[in-house]
Design an enzyme around this catalytic site. Structure first.
Site, mmCIF file in Angstrom:
data_model
loop_
_atom_site.group_PDB
_atom_site.id
_atom_site.type_symbol
_atom_site.label_atom_id
_atom_site.label_comp_id
_atom_site.label_asym_id
_atom_site.label_seq_id
_atom_site.Cartn_x
_atom_site.Cartn_y
_atom_site.Cartn_z
ATOM 1 N N ALA A 120 0.849 -1.190 0.000
ATOM 2 C CA ALA A 120 0.000 0.000 0.000
ATOM 3 C C ALA A 120 0.882 1.236 0.000
ATOM 4 O O ALA A 120 2.020 1.204 0.486
ATOM 5 C CB ALA A 120 -0.892 -0.005 1.231
ATOM 6 N N GLY A 139 0.660 -5.322 0.798
ATOM 7 C CA GLY A 139 -0.425 -5.462 -0.170
ATOM 8 C C GLY A 139 0.049 -6.037 -1.490
ATOM 9 O O GLY A 139 -0.732 -6.659 -2.224
ATOM 10 N N GLU A 178 0.036 -9.682 -0.963
ATOM 11 C CA GLU A 178 -1.381 -10.088 -0.920
ATOM 12 C C GLU A 178 -1.983 -10.101 -2.324
ATOM 13 O O GLU A 178 -2.813 -10.951 -2.647
ATOM 14 C CB GLU A 178 -2.147 -9.140 -0.004
ATOM 15 C CG GLU A 178 -1.740 -9.307 1.461
ATOM 16 C CD GLU A 178 -2.276 -8.215 2.367
ATOM 17 O OE1 GLU A 178 -2.092 -7.023 2.029
ATOM 18 O OE2 GLU A 178 -2.882 -8.532 3.402
ATOM 19 N N GLU A 231 3.941 -5.327 7.365
ATOM 20 C CA GLU A 231 3.015 -4.360 7.975
ATOM 21 C C GLU A 231 3.284 -4.143 9.451
ATOM 22 O O GLU A 231 3.121 -3.036 9.968
ATOM 23 C CB GLU A 231 1.564 -4.834 7.793
ATOM 24 C CG GLU A 231 1.020 -4.733 6.377
ATOM 25 C CD GLU A 231 1.263 -5.977 5.550
ATOM 26 O OE1 GLU A 231 2.156 -6.790 5.904
ATOM 27 O OE2 GLU A 231 0.577 -6.142 4.534
HETATM 28 N N1 DAK Z 1 4.496 3.370 -0.210
HETATM 29 C C1 DAK Z 1 4.913 4.574 -0.640
HETATM 30 N N2 DAK Z 1 6.156 4.833 -1.079
HETATM 31 C C2 DAK Z 1 7.019 3.830 -1.074
HETATM 32 C C3 DAK Z 1 6.677 2.540 -0.618
HETATM 33 C C4 DAK Z 1 5.350 2.324 -0.187
HETATM 34 N N3 DAK Z 1 4.888 1.123 0.209
HETATM 35 N N4 DAK Z 1 7.761 1.752 -0.733
HETATM 36 C C5 DAK Z 1 8.739 2.525 -1.227
HETATM 37 N N5 DAK Z 1 8.306 3.781 -1.443
HETATM 38 C C6 DAK Z 1 9.034 4.885 -2.000
HETATM 39 C C7 DAK Z 1 10.127 5.400 -1.071
HETATM 40 O O1 DAK Z 1 9.594 6.284 -0.118
HETATM 41 C C8 DAK Z 1 11.043 6.082 -2.057
HETATM 42 O O2 DAK Z 1 10.458 7.306 -2.415
HETATM 43 P P1 DAK Z 1 11.376 8.637 -2.628
HETATM 44 O O3 DAK Z 1 12.105 8.830 -1.333
HETATM 45 O O4 DAK Z 1 12.291 8.268 -3.770
HETATM 46 O O5 DAK Z 1 10.399 9.693 -2.956
HETATM 47 C C9 DAK Z 1 10.966 5.176 -3.262
HETATM 48 O O6 DAK Z 1 9.721 4.473 -3.157
HETATM 49 C C10 DAK Z 1 12.078 4.136 -3.332
HETATM 50 O O7 DAK Z 1 12.131 3.480 -2.077
HETATM 51 P P2 DAK Z 1 13.491 3.329 -1.259
HETATM 52 O O8 DAK Z 1 14.343 4.535 -1.417
HETATM 53 O O9 DAK Z 1 13.124 2.919 0.125
HETATM 54 O O10 DAK Z 1 14.183 2.158 -2.065
HETATM 55 P P3 DAK Z 1 14.936 0.872 -1.517
HETATM 56 O O11 DAK Z 1 15.339 0.123 -2.732
HETATM 57 O O12 DAK Z 1 16.004 1.238 -0.510
HETATM 58 O O13 DAK Z 1 13.834 0.032 -0.710
HETATM 59 C C11 DAK Z 1 11.719 -1.079 -0.374
HETATM 60 C C12 DAK Z 1 12.722 -0.438 -1.383
HETATM 61 C C13 DAK Z 1 10.469 -1.396 -1.155
HETATM 62 C C14 DAK Z 1 12.321 -2.338 0.217
HETATM 63 C C15 DAK Z 1 11.468 -0.063 0.791
HETATM 64 O O14 DAK Z 1 11.103 1.196 0.234
HETATM 65 C C16 DAK Z 1 10.365 -0.509 1.694
HETATM 66 O O15 DAK Z 1 10.590 -1.253 2.666
HETATM 67 N N6 DAK Z 1 9.133 -0.031 1.405
HETATM 68 C C17 DAK Z 1 7.980 -0.306 2.291
HETATM 69 C C18 DAK Z 1 7.478 -1.701 2.132
HETATM 70 C C19 DAK Z 1 6.282 -1.960 3.048
HETATM 71 O O16 DAK Z 1 6.368 -1.733 4.264
HETATM 72 N N7 DAK Z 1 5.200 -2.433 2.462
HETATM 73 C C20 DAK Z 1 3.960 -2.679 3.224
HETATM 74 C C21 DAK Z 1 3.093 -1.425 3.178
HETATM 75 S S1 DAK Z 1 1.653 -1.601 4.178
HETATM 76 C C22 DAK Z 1 -5.917 -2.075 3.701
HETATM 77 C C23 DAK Z 1 -5.513 -3.362 3.358
HETATM 78 C C24 DAK Z 1 -4.179 -3.604 3.055
HETATM 79 C C25 DAK Z 1 -3.238 -2.595 3.181
HETATM 80 C C26 DAK Z 1 -3.642 -1.319 3.492
HETATM 81 C C27 DAK Z 1 -4.991 -1.050 3.774
HETATM 82 N N8 DAK Z 1 -7.320 -1.802 4.026
HETATM 83 C C28 DAK Z 1 -8.199 -2.935 4.164
HETATM 84 C C29 DAK Z 1 -7.794 -0.464 4.086
HETATM 85 C C30 DAK Z 1 -1.838 -2.884 2.915
HETATM 86 C C31 DAK Z 1 -0.870 -2.327 3.644
HETATM 87 C C32 DAK Z 1 0.528 -2.400 3.199
HETATM 88 O O17 DAK Z 1 0.865 -2.930 2.143
#
Ligand code: DAK
Length: 259
Positions: A64, A109, A112, A132
């Site tokens: 997400a 997500g 998922e 998450e």
């Molecule tokens: N969202 C937004 N931006 C993201 C992002 C994300 N999930 N993942 C990465 N980015 C952005 C970074 O902020 C960065 O942006 P800038 O600084 O360049 O503007 C750019 O993408 C590149 O990321 P990194 O600089 O961090 O690059 P790396 O190669 O070092 O790392 C990475 C890549 C993907 C491993 C890292 O960025 C990371 O850990 N990202 C977060 C992954 C994460 O935690 N994913 C889970 C998100 S929570 C719902 C149901 C489901 C959900 C939500 C609601 N409802 C029922 C309402 C789901 C929730 C989730 O998925």
């Protein structure tokens, strides 16, 4: 016209749902909604016989959009949750074989999303996970349920409680992915496999329904569903084609019509 999700269909009836939202295919409500629309297209278009879900050569989806989610109130999140689940369900219920082709990260997500497919083909440098918990939330698009059904309770708990990323080889070992391939071969291999399924009989739809719906039932009810669907295969042209072909030419020679 969708902005971040495109559906294209090749000459073999294989559709590709291509996610494209730079830099990491972060899933905001608009993307989920477009994915839901793509699912309806793939379900209802008779020219589509099998589906590949792909995020492109660099990343499947990093989950997400955390920045967008961070700005949301409880009320906004609550309101968007229902639509999101409907989109995920629509993908999981496409009545045709779907293969997720995973390059790079499939996180939160994104993981998922991959779980809505029948099979997952991953690049050898892919990383999958449900991180998450590190954001103080839990998976909300099937990660506590579809994941558990796929890999079992202990592995799902390890992934969800720990929030770590898993290499493709580890994901293969736990049954989270089905094939591990060099990165530049993942999409092609998924399309090739989907073309094989696209040649299959209408009964493939019935098999998918029997397995996916049956697994949610008690055994007796599931076996009744199986019997009903088995019997229903006799209403298809492909059942006749398949059996006539065996009698006349031996096994595996049938050309099905998907009717
Ligand atoms: N969202 C937004 N931006 C993201 C992002 C994300 N999930 N993942 C990465 N980015 C952005 C970074 O902020 C960065 O942006 P800038 O600084 O360049 O503007 C750019 O993408 C590149 O990321 P990194 O600089 O961090 O690059 P790396 O190669 O070092 O790392 C990475 C890549 C993907 C491993 C890292 O960025 C990371 O850990 N990202 C977060 C992954 C994460 O935690 N994913 C889970 C998100 S929570 C719902 C149901 C489901 C959900 C939500 C609601 N409802 C029922 C309402 C789901 C929730 C989730 O998925």
């Amino acid at each position: 016209m969708a902005e971040h999700v495109a559906v294209t269909t090749d000459e073999h009836g294989v559709a590709t749902i291509r996610l494209d939202r730079a830099p990491v295919n972060a899933l905001n409500p608009q993307v989920w909604s477009e994915l839901g629309e793509a699912a309806i297209t793939c379900s209802t278009d008779d020219g589509i016989a099998a589906v590949v879900l792909w995020g492109g050569p660099k990343v499947f989806a990093a989950g997400a959009d955390i920045k967008a989610m961070n700005a949301m109130t409880f009320q906004e999140l609550f309101a968007s949750g229902g639509g999101l689940q409907e989109a995920v369900k629509a993908l999981a219920r496409i009545p045709k074989v779907m293969i997720a082709a995973i390059n790079g990260y499939a996180l939160g997500g994104g993981c998922e999303l991959a779980l809505t497919a029948d099979f997952r083909y991953a690049a050898d440098n892919a990383q999958l996970g449900q991180p998450e918990i590190k954001l103080g939330i839990i998976p909300g698009a099937g990660g506590t349920q579809r994941l558990t059904r796929l890999v079992g309770i202990s592995k799902a708990k390890q992934m969800v409680y720990g929030g770590e990323f898993y290499a493709a080889s580890d994901a293969l070992a736990m049954g989270l992915v089905d094939e591990v391939l060099p990165p530049d071969e993942v999409y092609g291999a998924a399309v090739e496999a989907a073309r094989g399924y696209a040649k299959g009989p209408f009964a493939l739809r019935m098999a998918k329904k029997a397995i996916d719906e049956g697994v949610e039932m008690d055994l007796d009810s599931a076996l009744r569903l199986e019997t009903t669907l088995f019997t229903a295969t006799f209403a298809t042209d492909d059942r006749r084609i398949g059996m006539d072909s065996f009698v006349e030419h031996g096994p595996g020679q049938a050309t099905f019509t998907r009717n």
